[in-house]
Write a protein that holds these residues in place. Structure first.
Motif, PDB file in Angstrom:
ATOM      1  N   LEU A 712       0.644  -1.698  -0.299  1.00  0.00           N
ATOM      2  CA  LEU A 712       0.135  -0.237  -0.212  1.00  0.00           C
ATOM      3  C   LEU A 712       0.388   1.474   0.435  1.00  0.00           C
ATOM      4  N   GLY A 713       2.333   0.573  -0.306  1.00  0.00           N
ATOM      5  CA  GLY A 713       3.036   2.298  -0.205  1.00  0.00           C
ATOM      6  C   GLY A 713       3.018   3.033   1.013  1.00  0.00           C
ATOM      7  N   MET A 714       2.837   2.817   2.351  1.00  0.00           N
ATOM      8  CA  MET A 714       3.124   2.964   3.573  1.00  0.00           C
ATOM      9  C   MET A 714       4.438   2.262   4.426  1.00  0.00           C
ATOM     10  N   ASP A 715       4.564   2.937   5.235  1.00  0.00           N
ATOM     11  CA  ASP A 715       6.356   2.604   6.074  1.00  0.00           C
ATOM     12  C   ASP A 715       5.290   1.926   6.979  1.00  0.00           C
ATOM     13  N   THR A 716       6.609   1.301   7.952  1.00  0.00           N
ATOM     14  CA  THR A 716       6.559   0.204   9.339  1.00  0.00           C
ATOM     15  C   THR A 716       7.460   0.375  10.177  1.00  0.00           C
ATOM     16  N   LEU A 717       6.710   0.756  11.533  1.00  0.00           N
ATOM     17  CA  LEU A 717       7.364   0.815  12.936  1.00  0.00           C
ATOM     18  C   LEU A 717       7.084   0.223  13.258  1.00  0.00           C
ATOM     19  N   ALA A 718       7.828  -0.599  14.197  1.00  0.00           N
ATOM     20  CA  ALA A 718       7.807  -1.532  15.586  1.00  0.00           C
ATOM     21  C   ALA A 718       7.984  -0.425  17.118  1.00  0.00           C
ATOM     22  N   GLU A 719       6.454  -0.949  17.498  1.00  0.00           N
ATOM     23  CA  GLU A 719       7.127  -0.272  19.287  1.00  0.00           C
ATOM     24  C   GLU A 719       7.657  -1.332  20.024  1.00  0.00           C
ATOM     25  N   GLY A 720       8.030  -1.277  21.050  1.00  0.00           N
ATOM     26  CA  GLY A 720       8.727  -2.206  22.178  1.00  0.00           C
ATOM     27  C   GLY A 720      10.068  -2.883  22.016  1.00  0.00           C
ATOM     28  N   VAL A 721      10.537  -2.904  21.084  1.00  0.00           N
ATOM     29  CA  VAL A 721      12.050  -2.963  20.581  1.00  0.00           C
ATOM     30  C   VAL A 721      12.634  -2.844  21.771  1.00  0.00           C
ATOM     31  N   GLU A 722      13.255  -4.392  22.749  1.00  0.00           N
ATOM     32  CA  GLU A 722      14.023  -3.955  23.682  1.00  0.00           C
ATOM     33  C   GLU A 722      15.103  -4.954  23.664  1.00  0.00           C
ATOM     34  N   LEU A 723      15.090  -5.693  22.605  1.00  0.00           N
ATOM     35  CA  LEU A 723      16.167  -6.138  22.517  1.00  0.00           C
ATOM     36  C   LEU A 723      17.098  -6.641  21.080  1.00  0.00           C
ATOM     37  N   PRO A 724      18.560  -6.935  21.329  1.00  0.00           N
ATOM     38  CA  PRO A 724      18.884  -6.906  20.074  1.00  0.00           C
ATOM     39  C   PRO A 724      18.462  -8.383  18.694  1.00  0.00           C
ATOM     40  N   GLU A 725      17.710  -9.356  19.167  1.00  0.00           N
ATOM     41  CA  GLU A 725      17.267 -10.206  18.237  1.00  0.00           C
ATOM     42  C   GLU A 725      15.548  -9.835  18.162  1.00  0.00           C
ATOM     43  N   GLN A 726      15.436  -8.946  18.558  1.00  0.00           N
ATOM     44  CA  GLN A 726      13.665  -8.441  17.847  1.00  0.00           C
ATOM     45  C   GLN A 726      14.147  -7.844  17.250  1.00  0.00           C
ATOM     46  N   ARG A 727      14.783  -6.615  16.481  1.00  0.00           N
ATOM     47  CA  ARG A 727      15.291  -5.709  16.021  1.00  0.00           C
ATOM     48  C   ARG A 727      15.941  -6.586  14.574  1.00  0.00           C
ATOM     49  N   GLU A 728      16.692  -7.562  15.032  1.00  0.00           N
ATOM     50  CA  GLU A 728      17.344  -7.917  13.726  1.00  0.00           C
ATOM     51  C   GLU A 728      16.657  -8.767  12.538  1.00  0.00           C
ATOM     52  N   LEU A 730      12.732  -8.463  13.219  1.00  0.00           N
ATOM     53  CA  LEU A 730      12.257  -6.669  12.146  1.00  0.00           C
ATOM     54  C   LEU A 730      12.923  -5.959  11.292  1.00  0.00           C
ATOM     55  N   ARG A 731      14.441  -6.334  10.910  1.00  0.00           N
ATOM     56  CA  ARG A 731      14.667  -5.509  10.204  1.00  0.00           C
ATOM     57  C   ARG A 731      14.387  -7.013   8.796  1.00  0.00           C
ATOM     58  N   ARG A 732      14.963  -8.034   9.520  1.00  0.00           N
ATOM     59  CA  ARG A 732      15.016  -8.794   8.260  1.00  0.00           C
ATOM     60  C   ARG A 732      13.235  -9.357   7.373  1.00  0.00           C
ATOM     61  N   GLU A 733      12.562  -9.142   8.566  1.00  0.00           N
ATOM     62  CA  GLU A 733      11.554  -8.957   8.055  1.00  0.00           C
ATOM     63  C   GLU A 733      10.671  -7.994   6.955  1.00  0.00           C
ATOM     64  N   GLY A 734      11.437  -6.799   7.224  1.00  0.00           N
ATOM     65  CA  GLY A 734      10.892  -5.970   6.352  1.00  0.00           C
ATOM     66  C   GLY A 734      10.471  -5.226   6.728  1.00  0.00           C
ATOM     67  N   CYS A 735      10.639  -4.506   8.322  1.00  0.00           N
ATOM     68  CA  CYS A 735      10.416  -3.602   9.243  1.00  0.00           C
ATOM     69  C   CYS A 735      11.544  -2.697   9.039  1.00  0.00           C
ATOM     70  N   GLN A 736      10.846  -1.088   8.691  1.00  0.00           N
ATOM     71  CA  GLN A 736      11.921  -0.446   7.920  1.00  0.00           C
ATOM     72  C   GLN A 736      11.972   0.570   9.466  1.00  0.00           C
ATOM     73  N   PHE A 737      10.523   1.049  10.848  1.00  0.00           N
ATOM     74  CA  PHE A 737      11.783   1.612  11.643  1.00  0.00           C
ATOM     75  C   PHE A 737      11.439   1.187  13.165  1.00  0.00           C
ATOM     76  N   ILE A 738      12.166   1.201  13.777  1.00  0.00           N
ATOM     77  CA  ILE A 738      12.261   0.721  15.397  1.00  0.00           C
ATOM     78  C   ILE A 738      12.271   1.928  16.086  1.00  0.00           C
ATOM     79  N   GLN A 739      11.259   1.764  17.634  1.00  0.00           N
ATOM     80  CA  GLN A 739      11.345   2.711  18.627  1.00  0.00           C
ATOM     81  C   GLN A 739      11.008   1.619  19.913  1.00  0.00           C
ATOM     82  N   GLY A 740      12.000   1.870  20.956  1.00  0.00           N
ATOM     83  CA  GLY A 740      12.193   0.943  22.480  1.00  0.00           C
ATOM     84  C   GLY A 740      13.550   1.528  23.008  1.00  0.00           C
ATOM     85  N   TYR A 741      13.458   0.575  24.386  1.00  0.00           N
ATOM     86  CA  TYR A 741      14.322   0.781  25.087  1.00  0.00           C
ATOM     87  C   TYR A 741      15.567   0.260  24.542  1.00  0.00           C
TER      88      TYR A 741
END
Length: 769
Positions: A712-728, A730-741
């Motif tokens: 649909l031409g929209m960016d995605t941002l994942a909230e509540g990212v606390e662990l490096p494993e979660q970030r990776e 999300l990066r692998r699944e195509g999520c563009q932005f992250i936010q969290g502790y």
């Protein structure tokens, strides 16, 4: 002589006796009437004068209210003037004084001054001004007009708030109420009178104690003088002004002396006429009596007697009409009582009757019996009105009332107003299960209903109080049931809650927090914290989300989860949200140009007209580029009116700002929202991010959302990212932005420069893994 009179009275004809008796009685009646009329003339004169005084007092009050309205209108023109508000906000006293003198000249008033929230008082430099300590309280309480003391005399004052847009103070104009002006007003009255305005402390004791709106006689005057006192609003503490009207009753009664003489002449002429007509009148009376006497004698002889007397004279018609009138009055009284004690829509008892019945039930309650009061609020009733119309809402209320009559026939059911009902069940034995009774009441409301061909689920939230444990009077029980209802509504729909003593304490704390919130709004008691938003594809800092914080002076930092729901409920979220928008834009202007700021927009704030104007003003005042501002909304804004919501979103998009859909994947999660409006970003709720660390379908959910958003031409941002494993992941699944502790906890604005400096290279987050 007495013996002769008794003999004559005994053996004289009935006609003669009636004629003489009629004449004597008539003479006595006329004498009594004369005395009553004479007293009535005095009472009439006094009542007429009292009515005139009361009517003139109302005219005086209306004239004063009209004058205050005119003065307030003149003050509002200046208080809304941009230049004047700017001068007031900056403390430009010469400009303020000049504007006040101009206002005084235009409005024809004798004085003008401005009062600030900080206790400053600025006059026009020519007129006397009151003490700020005396007028601050009424102004702060919302009083917009009243009497004040200026230079030793009383004056009418009117106030207009100065807002920019928050309240800065008040603009007050005043006009003295001198003797000449009061005399001119008194001349407008229907009777001759004197008028004045005086403080209560300046009046004699009897006048100061006199009730407002009542006419009293002066105990101090030689002649009879009537006084009327009216309490006037005061714009100054401790003043208690009164309007005093007085009128000489002795002078007024002198006009009725000739009427007494004419009445006396009429009485004498009437007596002469009675003597002449007495015998004729007696004949008309004795005729029917003779026929009655004949009928009685016939009945004594055992004869069948049918005595029917039909008369069309005044007595007969009056008797017939009176009987009809009595029947009509009784019927009307029954209807009036019913209407006054029952709801017009459902026919159920209203609040007044319910409280009366509750009081009676409490007085009848045996020592070991219990009594249940349920306060009921239908769930989603506003949605029915908004979607199907008010006739459908009325039909729902009538259906609910009819169903309750069948479901709990032993209970007293009342409609308190709107979608609120009350239920009274008495005679509950000590061994009866209260929880089972509550479940039965809950089941009465949980059902499917038909409204205009639509099938809908009906439910209600219920608060329950039990006597005597929760109170032994009706007012207390209703209050406690209402508190329990509030708790039930907070816990969710289709539930019930019994009153607990802690609810009283919670209500008290809630009221205290609301007062503290208002003070924080007025005094600027909030702060903004900022949490980083990181771009995984470009490995760089993208911007910050602005998060409101409340450092309470007594209780320390209060969580938004505590005060934001209260602000939403009370409407205080509107000024809070406006402050957040302006403050976030101001702060973002201090950052590098490549960093954006994200702001949460409340559903209530979103539903108020003028949101786009507020955003535009914030951008204009701060100088922030619109493409650096991102507004985050939740799916709940679409519930009430989808068309209106989409219109507002397009207005915001036209400003150039970005729109993000927050908490996607929770709540309603309708994909039609994504298709209806081209959001710039979809924020994935943190509950899905937490699932990434567990074995489950979290990966698939994230992949589905990112794939849909990318299509649909929209960016995605994942909230509540606390662990490096979660970030990776999300990066692998195509999520563009992250936010969290993992990046940082929310930090105060003063620490942002240091945090931004920690991102000099694009490799920081990549290296942290």
């Amino acid at each position: 002589m007495k013996r002769v009179m008794r003999s004559w009275w005994r053996f004289g004809s009935l006609r003669l006796r009636i004629a003489v008796l009629y004449t004597v009685l008539f003479a006595a009646v006329l004498a009594t009437v004369m005395a009553i009329v004479s007293a009535g003339i005095e009472r009439f004169g006094e009542d007429a004068a009292s009515r005139d005084l009361a009517a003139n007092a109302r005219v005086f009050d209306e004239i004063i209210e009209l004058r205050a309205s005119q003065m307030r209108g003149s003050a509002e023109v200046l208080s809304r003037d941009f230049g004047f508000r700017e001068a007031f906000a900056t403390g430009d006293r010469p400009t303020i004084a000049s504007a006040l003198r101009s206002l005084k000249s235009r409005s024809g008033t004798a004085g003008a001054f401005a009062v600030g929230l900080d206790g400053t008082l600025i006059g026009d430099g020519e007129s006397p001004i009151p003490d700020i300590a005396d007028i601050w309280g009424p102004l702060d309480a919302g009083q917009d007009h009243g009497i004040v003391r200026l230079g030793g005399s009383l004056a009418l004052a009117a106030a207009s708030p100065i807002e920019a847009p928050d309240l800065l103070g008040w603009l007050v104009v005043a006009q003295p109420l001198d003797a000449a002006g009061m005399h001119r007003l008194a001349e407008l009255g229907a009777v001759e009178m004197d008028a004045s305005i005086a403080a209560r402390v300046e009046l004699p004791d009897w006048a100061a104690r006199a009730a407002s709106g009542r006419v009293v006689e002066s105990p101090a005057d030689a002649d009879t003088v009537l006084y009327h006192f009216s309490d006037l609003p005061a714009l100054q503490d401790g003043l208690s002004p009164r309007l005093v009207l007085n009128h000489s009753l002795s002078d007024a009664l002198a006009e009725y002396a000739s009427l007494r003489y004419r009445l006396a002449a009429i009485v004498m002429a009437g007596l002469a006429l009675v003597v002449a007509l007495g015998f004729r009148v007696a004949g008309t009376i004795t005729g029917p009596l003779s026929r009655l006497d004949a009928a009685v004698r016939a009945f004594a002889r055992g004869e069948e007697v049918s005595l029917v007397i039909n008369t069309d004279d005044e007595v007969g018609r009056l008797s017939t009409n009176f009987n009809a009138m009595v029947g009509a009055i009784e019927e009307r009284e029954r209807q009036i009582v019913h209407v006054g004690l029952h709801d017009g829509l459902t026919g159920l008892p209203n609040r007044k009757l319910f409280l009366e019945q509750l009081t009676r039930a409490l007085s009848r309650r045996k020592e070991d019996e219990r009594l249940l009061v349920a306060y009921v609020d239908l769930d989603d009733f506003k949605v029915v009105n908004d979607t199907l119309g008010h006739p459908a809402g009325d039909a729902l209320l009538r259906q609910t009332a009819d169903h309750l009559g069948k479901c709990v026939p032993e209970a007293l059911v009342a409609r308190l107003g709107g979608d609120e009902f009350a239920i009274l069940i008495d005679g509950i034995e000590p061994g009866d299960n209260l929880a089972a009774i509550a479940d039965t009441l809950q089941d009465c409301f949980c059902r499917q209903i038909q409204l205009d061909g639509h099938t809908a689920d009906s439910s209600a939230s219920i608060g329950i109080a039990i006597a005597p444990g929760d109170g032994d009077d009706g007012v207390t029980l209703m209050k406690h049931a209402d508190l329990a209802l509030y708790r039930s509504k907070r816990d969710g729909k289709a539930g019930h809650h019994f009153f607990e003593a802690s609810l009283d304490e919670q209500a008290r704390k809630r009221r205290e927090m609301e007062l503290d919130l208002r003070l924080a709004i007025r005094d600027g008691g909030f702060e903004l914290y900022f949490q980083p938003l990181y771009n995984l594809r470009d490995d760089r800092l993208q911007g910050f989300e602005a998060l409101i914080r409340w450092p309470h002076p007594k209780h320390g930092m209060i969580s938004p989860a505590e005060f934001i729901p209260l602000a939403e409920e009370t409407g205080l979220i509107l000024p809070i949200g406006e402050w957040v928008v302006h403050e976030a834009c101001r702060a973002a202007m201090l950052w590098p140009d490549n960093l954006s700021v994200a702001i949460n927009i409340s559903p209530k704030q979103f539903g108020v007209p003028g949101l786009a104007t507020t955003i535009l003003q914030a951008l204009t005042h701060s100088g922030l580029s619109p493409d650096r501002l991102e507004l985050e909304i939740t799916e709940s804004v679409f519930i009430a009116n989808v068309e209106k919501t989409l219109g507002t979103l397009h207005n915001l998009r036209d400003l150039g700002v970005k729109i993000a859909l927050d908490d996607f994947g929770t709540g309603y999660s309708s994909l039609s929202y994504l298709r209806s409006f081209p959001f710039d970003k979809v924020k994935i709720d943190q509950s899905f991010v937490r699932d990434l660390a567990e074995d489950g379908n979290g990966h698939a959910v994230i992949r589905a959302i990112t794939t849909l958003a990318e299509a649909l031409g929209m960016d995605t941002l994942a909230e509540g990212v606390e662990l490096p494993e979660q970030r990776e992941i999300l990066r692998r699944e195509g999520c563009q932005f992250i936010q969290g502790y993992l990046l940082s906890a929310p930090v105060a604005e003063r620490k942002l420069a240091e945090l931004i400096g920690d991102y000099p290279r694009d490799e920081r987050v990549r290296a942290s893994g």
